[in-house]
Design a protein around this motif. Sequence first.
Motif, mmCIF file in Angstrom:
data_model
loop_
_atom_site.group_PDB
_atom_site.id
_atom_site.type_symbol
_atom_site.label_atom_id
_atom_site.label_comp_id
_atom_site.label_asym_id
_atom_site.label_seq_id
_atom_site.Cartn_x
_atom_site.Cartn_y
_atom_site.Cartn_z
ATOM 1 N N UNK A 120 0.883 -1.169 0.000
ATOM 2 C CA UNK A 120 0.000 0.000 0.000
ATOM 3 C C UNK A 120 0.921 1.219 0.000
ATOM 4 N N UNK A 121 1.105 1.808 -1.180
ATOM 5 C CA UNK A 121 2.310 2.582 -1.461
ATOM 6 C C UNK A 121 2.172 4.093 -1.369
ATOM 7 N N UNK A 122 1.061 4.614 -0.877
ATOM 8 C CA UNK A 122 0.929 6.071 -0.876
ATOM 9 C C UNK A 122 1.952 6.741 0.043
ATOM 10 N N UNK A 123 2.385 6.037 1.095
ATOM 11 C CA UNK A 123 3.433 6.592 1.948
ATOM 12 C C UNK A 123 4.736 6.726 1.171
ATOM 13 N N UNK A 124 4.991 5.793 0.239
ATOM 14 C CA UNK A 124 6.226 5.866 -0.540
ATOM 15 C C UNK A 124 6.188 7.011 -1.542
ATOM 16 N N UNK A 125 4.987 7.371 -1.963
ATOM 17 C CA UNK A 125 4.877 8.479 -2.905
ATOM 18 C C UNK A 125 5.186 9.813 -2.225
ATOM 19 N N UNK B 261 7.742 9.942 -0.064
ATOM 20 C CA UNK B 261 9.206 9.901 -0.014
ATOM 21 C C UNK B 261 9.791 10.042 -1.413
ATOM 22 N N UNK B 262 9.222 9.286 -2.357
ATOM 23 C CA UNK B 262 9.661 9.285 -3.755
ATOM 24 C C UNK B 262 8.432 9.599 -4.615
ATOM 25 N N UNK B 263 8.238 10.852 -4.992
ATOM 26 C CA UNK B 263 7.005 11.243 -5.697
ATOM 27 C C UNK B 263 6.703 10.405 -6.940
ATOM 28 N N UNK B 264 7.742 9.917 -7.625
ATOM 29 C CA UNK B 264 7.546 9.114 -8.828
ATOM 30 C C UNK B 264 7.738 7.629 -8.545
ATOM 31 N N UNK B 265 7.423 7.204 -7.322
ATOM 32 C CA UNK B 265 7.696 5.828 -6.906
ATOM 33 C C UNK B 265 7.082 4.805 -7.858
ATOM 34 N N UNK B 266 5.808 4.961 -8.199
ATOM 35 C CA UNK B 266 5.127 3.957 -9.018
ATOM 36 C C UNK B 266 5.729 3.886 -10.416
ATOM 37 N N UNK C 185 -2.230 0.665 -4.257
ATOM 38 C CA UNK C 185 -1.388 -0.470 -3.884
ATOM 39 C C UNK C 185 -0.786 -1.086 -5.125
ATOM 40 N N UNK C 186 0.406 -1.622 -4.957
ATOM 41 C CA UNK C 186 1.078 -2.328 -6.041
ATOM 42 C C UNK C 186 1.611 -3.650 -5.493
ATOM 43 N N UNK C 187 1.854 -4.596 -6.404
ATOM 44 C CA UNK C 187 2.589 -5.784 -5.993
ATOM 45 C C UNK C 187 4.064 -5.548 -6.304
ATOM 46 N N UNK C 188 4.916 -6.115 -5.443
ATOM 47 C CA UNK C 188 6.358 -5.968 -5.614
ATOM 48 C C UNK C 188 7.035 -7.307 -5.358
ATOM 49 N N UNK C 189 8.190 -7.468 -5.968
ATOM 50 C CA UNK C 189 9.095 -8.564 -5.663
ATOM 51 C C UNK C 189 10.285 -7.947 -4.949
ATOM 52 N N UNK C 190 10.531 -8.388 -3.729
ATOM 53 C CA UNK C 190 11.534 -7.716 -2.902
ATOM 54 C C UNK C 190 12.950 -7.848 -3.452
ATOM 55 N N UNK C 191 13.215 -8.908 -4.181
ATOM 56 C CA UNK C 191 14.542 -9.060 -4.784
ATOM 57 C C UNK C 191 14.814 -7.955 -5.798
ATOM 58 N N UNK C 192 13.758 -7.331 -6.309
ATOM 59 C CA UNK C 192 13.903 -6.196 -7.224
ATOM 60 C C UNK C 192 13.761 -4.863 -6.476
ATOM 61 N N UNK C 193 12.805 -4.791 -5.562
ATOM 62 C CA UNK C 193 12.513 -3.520 -4.890
ATOM 63 C C UNK C 193 13.617 -3.107 -3.933
ATOM 64 N N UNK C 194 14.083 -4.035 -3.092
ATOM 65 C CA UNK C 194 15.039 -3.657 -2.052
ATOM 66 C C UNK C 194 16.353 -3.103 -2.605
#
Length: 432
Positions: A53-58, A60-65, A103-112
């Motif tokens: 649920x990624x609105x908090x990341x937006x 921090x990083x406005x272009x997160x998605x 919300x988005x789905x993520x794979x942590x091996x890519x996101x982290x």
Amino acid sequence: MEEDEETFDDIVVGGGVAGAVCAHQLAKDGREVLLIERGVEPGSKNLSGGVFYCRVMQEVFPDFVEEAPVERRITRNCLSFLNPASFVNVDYWDARLAEPVNAVTVLRAKLDPWLAEQAEEAGATVMPGVKVDGLIREGSRFVGVRAGEDELRARAVVAADGVNSFISRGAGIRAKEPMANLAVGVKSVIGLDEETIRGRFNLTGDEGAAYAVVGDCTEGVAGGGFMYTNRESVSIGIVARLDDLAKKGKSSSDLHDHFLSHPAIAPFLEGGELLEYGCHLVAEGGEKMQHDLVRDGLVVIGDAAGFTLNTGFTVRGMDLAAGSALAAAKAVGRALEAGDCGRTSLERYIEEYKSTFVGKDMSTYAKAPAFLENEEMYGQLGELLADVLHGVYNLDLTPRRHILPTAYGAFKASGLKIRRLARIGYQAVRAL
């Protein structure tokens, strides 16, 4: 504590969402930050991913998605009751969840690795492949970490090392959580092509679906199943509370296999290739796990602090981890500016997270873990729903009845008591 040029302002232990966000924020504000990750690279120790649920990341990083390696934008949410021979779904699709992206789905091996890169670009030093063996203490104050024969010192340390939080437990700060506060998650990632995923889950473009499943997926054990779509794979598995798993003598891997082979679930995965399989601990205790989070020179954030919420509708962790990281970065930054990283100064972290959605949501859903302990959730309620719908759709040439007497007949046959059902309903209203 003797300070020299080798003393960092802050050492963050753990390169997951919480650790990377905290390191990014502190480095962005000009602090000397060291981010330590035990995996060969951030994400290598995290199992597959999840719904973020990624609105908090937006914030921090406005272009997160657009810029982060996300998989799909979740626009369909399905709440599902799975029975041995039936599957009852509340299927909710809404275009409003796509813009702004919820919300988005993520794979942590890519996101982290991407998050660690953002922290590094902000000025943090990222040190992967290093296992922290413990904290360095001088009197009552924590002044750094030990890694093998090396000692790394800092004015403040942030523990973001996951639900087990070995460094804070090893320092005697946080005791081992009781089994009732923990669950084991077992997950598979099944590879499928994009067109197959779109067709099977009724999706268009980069839309995604997330299923929260309760009932036969765990064969009566407190917990649930999940299934969500990535770009070219489906992540699926179960979460089972440790104490109930032991009480009922079940195997978490057997429950996982039972779920994936269920006749209502198997068609989603048919022809897919197993890409990944594993298990990990999950925090299930809710608000009561937020204890012992601050000491002289130390704060505990993210999964290490139990910031996970299972409401039955959603399972949240990454957004709460990021929110706790922002609160910690603010508090640590102020403490560094004041030249005082003692416990009293760092307790601003508690005030910070409690004033945001993190603390407020943990408080709102404080009763959710107790509600999800109701045994009827994992069998009888799902069967009751299916029996009501069977009475509606099974046109067997007998005269039809209105929905109310149909439901009452199914209720009488279920063996549930009206007082018990009313109590569960009352708990649901209070908890959810």
